[in-house]
Design an enzyme around this catalytic site. Structure first.
Site, PDB file in Angstrom:
ATOM      1  NE  ARG A  16      25.759   9.397  13.889  1.00 52.11           N
ATOM      2  CZ  ARG A  16      26.601  10.366  13.985  1.00 52.11           C
ATOM      3  NH1 ARG A  16      26.055  11.526  14.598  1.00 52.11           N
ATOM      4  NH2 ARG A  16      27.558  10.805  13.113  1.00 52.11           N
ATOM      5  CG  ASP A  17      25.362  13.654  11.287  1.00 50.36           C
ATOM      6  OD1 ASP A  17      24.773  14.640  11.984  1.00 50.36           O
ATOM      7  OD2 ASP A  17      26.681  13.749  11.536  1.00 50.36           O
ATOM      8  CG  HIS A  20      21.656  15.314  14.918  1.00 46.25           C
ATOM      9  ND1 HIS A  20      21.386  15.344  16.380  1.00 46.25           N
ATOM     10  CD2 HIS A  20      22.805  14.607  14.595  1.00 46.25           C
ATOM     11  CE1 HIS A  20      22.349  14.802  16.666  1.00 46.25           C
ATOM     12  NE2 HIS A  20      23.245  14.462  15.770  1.00 46.25           N
ATOM     13  CB  SER A 170      31.480  18.140  14.813  1.00 47.23           C
ATOM     14  OG  SER A 170      32.295  17.261  15.158  1.00 47.23           O
ATOM     15  CG  HIS A 199      31.692  12.819  10.314  1.00 45.21           C
ATOM     16  ND1 HIS A 199      30.853  11.971  10.126  1.00 45.21           N
ATOM     17  CD2 HIS A 199      31.306  14.013  10.755  1.00 45.21           C
ATOM     18  CE1 HIS A 199      29.667  12.697  10.514  1.00 45.21           C
ATOM     19  NE2 HIS A 199      29.682  13.910  10.989  1.00 45.21           N
ATOM     20  CE1 TYR A 290      29.318  17.688  17.634  1.00 44.85           C
ATOM     21  CE2 TYR A 290      27.373  17.917  18.709  1.00 44.85           C
ATOM     22  CZ  TYR A 290      28.172  17.102  18.297  1.00 44.85           C
ATOM     23  OH  TYR A 290      28.244  15.714  18.570  1.00 44.85           O
TER      24      TYR A 290
END
Length: 346
Positions: A16-17, A20, A170, A199, A290
């Site tokens: 998922r991450d 990016h 983040s 996270h 971010y």
């Protein structure tokens, strides 16, 4: 603190991450291969969606190689022990996306908001809980709020029905003392039965140290990614985190050597660029930006001739947060004009 015997649920972010740095173009075969490796290594929870969550496919965030439905439908039937989660950011993902994910077998929904905007999560958290799903409130960019403010936001999410609250670094900005202050305050305020998660991003090389600090402060869920595949300089590298936990006697249920093999044999070969702390990703952490802004800033740098590092510092100065990706190009354009640079033809 002696953490011997402490049990922690490790939640994988690779699929998922990790979307990016892959520009959301992971193939179904890559997704299935890595998921099966993680499952065999004992990772109990694996997140699968577009990098920006359910419904993230758009001009603003990037078009993926496949739909969320296709990714989830390919991975979930192959899992032998791991459960699959999905991220949902209100304003991007909808209740319809949530229902689709549940129908495909997703057992955990993580509803993510900026750390001061928990109130926008009510509809999605309430619906997820009503459906009987493991429901997580996910407070992003947590370095931008005081411990007291995070407590108030965490309590809102808990009140809506979240059975777990995440404090999310983040930007990879926080240091261990920042983590302890925020998670310690949130842990003290939540119901004892409400779980607490962390996270991290590795932009300042603090991913593992911050995750251990989070456990010391009461967290029992920790996000990590094989080979660190994630936005910026990546997430907490799982194979390193698992080895550190093993040394400390923290129980994760993940095999130390199998997760190394997943990272080395399955994840590193699919990287479009090596995930490392370069000057731009380090600037993300230093300036509190971010992490998924990194590639947007690099693209704007090429287009407008302004160094990505300068763009990122300016984004940090302006306090830009997730969801303002469209403003990165505007910022770069403004900086180029101020510097007298010739703008590239559209």
């Amino acid at each position: 603190m002696n953490l011997q015997g402490k049990q922690v649920t490790v939640h994988d972010m690779t699929l998922r991450d990790g979307m990016h740095p892959k520009r959301h173009l992971m193939t179904l075969d890559q997704m299935k291969s890595i998921a099966c490796g993680l499952d065999a290594a004992g990772v109990p929870l694996i997140e699968v969606t577009h990098g920006d969550g359910l419904g993230g496919s758009s001009v603003n965030y990037g078009f993926p190689a496949h739909t969320d439905e296709e990714y989830l439908g390919a991975v979930i039937p192959l899992m032998k022990q791991a459960k699959v989660s999905a991220l949902l950011i209100p304003g991007i993902g909808t209740v319809e996306h949530l229902l689709m994910a549940k129908d495909l077998g997703v057992g955990t929904i993580r509803v993510a908001t900026h750390c001061t905007e928990a109130d926008v999560s009510e509809q999605h958290i309430t619906k997820s809980r009503a459906l009987g799903l493991d429901t997580v409130g996910f407070l992003m960019m947590a370095h931008m709020a005081s411990p007291e403010k995070l407590v108030s936001q965490a309590l809102l999410m808990q009140g809506y029905g979240a059975n777990c609250i995440y404090v999310t670094d983040s930007a990879g900005y926080m240091l261990p003392d920042d983590v302890k202050a925020r998670l310690g305050a949130v842990r003290a305020a939540l119901k004892p039965e409400t779980e607490l998660g962390f996270h991290g991003h590795h932009n300042m090389a603090m991913g593992v140290a911050n995750s251990i600090a989070a456990i010391e402060a009461g967290a029992n869920r920790i996000d990590a990614a094989a080979a660190g595949l994630g936005a910026g300089a990546g997430n907490t590298p799982m194979e390193v985190f698992i080895a550190v936990c093993a040394r400390m006697g923290i129980e994760t249920g993940v095999d130390v050597f199998k997760i190394q093999d997943v990272a080395e044999d399955l994840v590193v070969p699919i990287m479009d660029h090596i995930i490392r702390i370069d000057r731009d990703s380090l600037t993300l952490g230093y300036a509190g930006v971010y992490s998924s802004f990194l590639l947007f800033a690099k693209r704007a740098s090429v287009k407008y001739g302004v160094p990505a590092r300068d763009i990122l510092v300016e984004l940090g100065r302006r306090g830009m947060v997730g969801g303002q990706e469209d403003m990165i190009e505007d910022t770069a354009m403004t900086m180029a004009r101020e510097r007298g640079l010739t703008l590239a033809a559209a």
